[in-house]
Write a protein that holds these residues in place. Structure first.
Motif, PDB file in Angstrom:
ATOM      1  N   VAL A   1       0.817  -1.222   0.000  1.00  7.43           N
ATOM      2  CA  VAL A   1       0.000   0.000   0.000  1.00  7.43           C
ATOM      3  C   VAL A   1       0.845   1.264   0.000  1.00  7.43           C
ATOM      4  O   VAL A   1       0.286   2.371  -0.067  1.00  7.43           O
ATOM      5  CB  VAL A   1      -0.964   0.013   1.211  1.00  7.43           C
ATOM      6  CG1 VAL A   1      -1.889  -1.191   1.177  1.00  7.43           C
ATOM      7  CG2 VAL A   1      -0.199   0.057   2.533  1.00  7.43           C
ATOM      8  N   SER A   2       2.162   1.138   0.076  1.00  3.31           N
ATOM      9  CA  SER A   2       3.030   2.322   0.077  1.00  3.31           C
ATOM     10  C   SER A   2       3.243   2.816  -1.349  1.00  3.31           C
ATOM     11  O   SER A   2       3.430   2.017  -2.274  1.00  3.31           O
ATOM     12  CB  SER A   2       4.380   1.996   0.723  1.00  3.31           C
ATOM     13  OG  SER A   2       4.216   1.635   2.078  1.00  3.31           O
TER      14      SER A   2
ATOM     15  N   ALA B   1      -4.587 -11.169   5.428  1.00  3.92           N
ATOM     16  CA  ALA B   1      -5.822 -10.691   4.787  1.00  3.92           C
ATOM     17  C   ALA B   1      -5.601  -9.330   4.133  1.00  3.92           C
ATOM     18  O   ALA B   1      -6.085  -9.072   3.011  1.00  3.92           O
ATOM     19  CB  ALA B   1      -6.941 -10.611   5.831  1.00  3.92           C
ATOM     20  N   TRP B   2      -4.888  -8.448   4.812  1.00  6.61           N
ATOM     21  CA  TRP B   2      -4.609  -7.111   4.280  1.00  6.61           C
ATOM     22  C   TRP B   2      -3.750  -7.215   3.019  1.00  6.61           C
ATOM     23  O   TRP B   2      -4.011  -6.544   2.004  1.00  6.61           O
ATOM     24  CB  TRP B   2      -3.912  -6.286   5.358  1.00  6.61           C
ATOM     25  CG  TRP B   2      -3.657  -4.855   5.002  1.00  6.61           C
ATOM     26  CD1 TRP B   2      -4.182  -4.146   3.959  1.00  6.61           C
ATOM     27  CD2 TRP B   2      -2.804  -3.939   5.711  1.00  6.61           C
ATOM     28  NE1 TRP B   2      -3.708  -2.850   3.962  1.00  6.61           N
ATOM     29  CE2 TRP B   2      -2.862  -2.704   5.022  1.00  6.61           C
ATOM     30  CE3 TRP B   2      -2.016  -4.052   6.854  1.00  6.61           C
ATOM     31  CZ2 TRP B   2      -2.142  -1.582   5.454  1.00  6.61           C
ATOM     32  CZ3 TRP B   2      -1.299  -2.937   7.286  1.00  6.61           C
ATOM     33  CH2 TRP B   2      -1.361  -1.715   6.589  1.00  6.61           C
ATOM     34  N   ALA B   3      -2.714  -8.067   3.066  1.00  3.09           N
ATOM     35  CA  ALA B   3      -1.813  -8.209   1.921  1.00  3.09           C
ATOM     36  C   ALA B   3      -2.545  -8.779   0.707  1.00  3.09           C
ATOM     37  O   ALA B   3      -2.377  -8.283  -0.418  1.00  3.09           O
ATOM     38  CB  ALA B   3      -0.635  -9.105   2.298  1.00  3.09           C
ATOM     39  N   VAL B   4      -3.345  -9.812   0.907  1.00  2.00           N
ATOM     40  CA  VAL B   4      -4.068 -10.422  -0.212  1.00  2.00           C
ATOM     41  C   VAL B   4      -5.045  -9.422  -0.827  1.00  2.00           C
ATOM     42  O   VAL B   4      -5.154  -9.300  -2.057  1.00  2.00           O
ATOM     43  CB  VAL B   4      -4.808 -11.685   0.264  1.00  2.00           C
ATOM     44  CG1 VAL B   4      -5.748 -12.195  -0.816  1.00  2.00           C
ATOM     45  CG2 VAL B   4      -3.804 -12.771   0.642  1.00  2.00           C
ATOM     46  N   ALA B   5      -5.749  -8.662   0.034  1.00  2.56           N
ATOM     47  CA  ALA B   5      -6.698  -7.668  -0.466  1.00  2.56           C
ATOM     48  C   ALA B   5      -5.975  -6.549  -1.223  1.00  2.56           C
ATOM     49  O   ALA B   5      -6.428  -6.100  -2.294  1.00  2.56           O
ATOM     50  CB  ALA B   5      -7.514  -7.096   0.683  1.00  2.56           C
ATOM     51  N   ALA B   6      -4.844  -6.092  -0.682  1.00  2.43           N
ATOM     52  CA  ALA B   6      -4.100  -5.013  -1.330  1.00  2.43           C
ATOM     53  C   ALA B   6      -3.493  -5.474  -2.653  1.00  2.43           C
ATOM     54  O   ALA B   6      -3.431  -4.710  -3.624  1.00  2.43           O
ATOM     55  CB  ALA B   6      -3.000  -4.510  -0.399  1.00  2.43           C
ATOM     56  N   PHE B   7      -3.049  -6.736  -2.712  1.00  3.61           N
ATOM     57  CA  PHE B   7      -2.451  -7.246  -3.939  1.00  3.61           C
ATOM     58  C   PHE B   7      -3.490  -7.416  -5.027  1.00  3.61           C
ATOM     59  O   PHE B   7      -3.205  -7.221  -6.216  1.00  3.61           O
ATOM     60  CB  PHE B   7      -1.768  -8.585  -3.667  1.00  3.61           C
ATOM     61  CG  PHE B   7      -0.923  -9.092  -4.790  1.00  3.61           C
ATOM     62  CD1 PHE B   7       0.288  -8.493  -5.089  1.00  3.61           C
ATOM     63  CD2 PHE B   7      -1.353 -10.145  -5.585  1.00  3.61           C
ATOM     64  CE1 PHE B   7       1.072  -8.940  -6.132  1.00  3.61           C
ATOM     65  CE2 PHE B   7      -0.577 -10.595  -6.639  1.00  3.61           C
ATOM     66  CZ  PHE B   7       0.632 -10.000  -6.910  1.00  3.61           C
ATOM     67  N   ALA B   8      -4.710  -7.770  -4.640  1.00  2.00           N
ATOM     68  CA  ALA B   8      -5.783  -7.963  -5.622  1.00  2.00           C
ATOM     69  C   ALA B   8      -6.319  -6.645  -6.162  1.00  2.00           C
ATOM     70  O   ALA B   8      -6.885  -6.598  -7.264  1.00  2.00           O
ATOM     71  CB  ALA B   8      -6.920  -8.767  -4.998  1.00  2.00           C
ATOM     72  N   LYS B   9      -6.130  -5.568  -5.409  1.00  2.00           N
ATOM     73  CA  LYS B   9      -6.648  -4.274  -5.820  1.00  2.00           C
ATOM     74  C   LYS B   9      -5.727  -3.647  -6.873  1.00  2.00           C
ATOM     75  O   LYS B   9      -4.506  -3.621  -6.696  1.00  2.00           O
ATOM     76  CB  LYS B   9      -6.737  -3.345  -4.598  1.00  2.00           C
ATOM     77  CG  LYS B   9      -7.349  -1.993  -4.896  1.00  2.00           C
ATOM     78  CD  LYS B   9      -7.415  -1.159  -3.620  1.00  2.00           C
ATOM     79  CE  LYS B   9      -8.003   0.216  -3.886  1.00  2.00           C
ATOM     80  NZ  LYS B   9      -8.057   1.040  -2.655  1.00  2.00           N
TER      81      LYS B   9
END
Length: 264
Positions: free
Chosen positions: A173-174, A252-260
């Motif tokens: 997210v950075s 969960a945060w990493a998977v969601a951020a990677f999919a976005k």
């Protein structure tokens, strides 16, 4: 080839890539490995006598026991420090376009992130091993059995995996590598406001409550008890609970951020 086998194969292929990058561009890795060692040398070799007398006053321990008190705290600090390099490495991949190329190839999406996690954990193993070796040279004498060493190692591994997934999410997210290097600073700073360098009971009200209930203090107390032969008590349960919460949140945060889709 099954999906599971392909994921494992892709993970190790990308891990080799990350390890090569670590060897070719070692500056962040060197900081992660030797930073905690330098910290140990500073706190023991330069400040040890003064801090040891303070520990003796606060807890009744002998001043010379400070190396036994602080070494587990520095070990946990070494685990936390590895998160910074991970966040930067992930952000570099995301901003330089290599991940966009990976997305067009038949590569497991989880493998791209898992390779960074494994690479970081391997670096953390080297870092913590270096801290333990130097601490022993400085006079640290663990009284742990083989089972206690294995338990301490398992807890450190669980904490490393949990923090690494958080760092991966922060890197995703950075916007820039510079921002990614600053994002994990809270993780690196938290052990200092725990029982790593001084007992939480010696801290002022408010700070003491925060130090007692934040994620790192149970891990520090568990590793300290396991390596010095003291009672672990409820600290291990709390530490493993925090590892589960932090790891699940980071994953969960990493998977969601990677999919976005990433804005360019």
């Amino acid at each position: 080839m099954s999906t599971r086998n392909r994921t494992v194969t892709d993970t190790f292929t990308l891990l080799r890539r990350n390890l090569r990058h670590t060897i070719r561009y070692p500056s962040m890795t060197i900081g992660s490995v030797f930073g905690p060692v330098i910290m140990l040398l500073l706190f023991v070799g330069v400040l040890g006598k003064t801090l040891g007398r303070g520990l003796a006053t606060a807890s009744g321990a002998h001043a010379s026991d400070y190396i036994g008190y602080i070494a587990p705290g520095i070990i946990i600090t070494a685990v936390a420090s590895g998160s910074m390099a991970t966040a930067v490495a992930v952000c570099v991949d995301m901003t330089e376009g290599i991940v966009d190329r990976f997305r067009t190839m038949p590569i497991s999406r989880v493998a791209i992130l898992a390779a960074h996690v494994i690479n970081s954990v391997l670096t953390t193993v080297v870092s913590t091993g270096s801290v333990i070796a130097v601490a022993i040279l400085l006079g640290f004498r663990p009284h742990a059995s083989v089972g206690q060493w294995l338990a301490a190692g398992g807890l450190l591994l669980a904490l490393s995996i949990a923090l690494t997934w958080l760092a991966v999410a922060m890197g995703l997210v950075s916007a820039t590598p510079e921002a990614a290097s600053n994002s994990p600073m809270l993780i690196v700073f938290l052990p200092f406001v725990g029982s790593a360098f001084a007992p939480a009971s010696s801290m002022p009200a408010g700070v003491r409550q925060f130090a007692e209930y934040q994620p790192f203090t149970p891990a520090i107390e568990s590793v300290r008890a396991l390596l010095t032969g003291g009672p672990v008590g409820h600290h291990a349960t709390l530490a493993l609970g925090w590892c589960l919460v932090l790891g699940a949140t980071g994953y969960a945060w990493a998977v969601a951020a990677f999919a976005k889709p990433r804005a360019h």
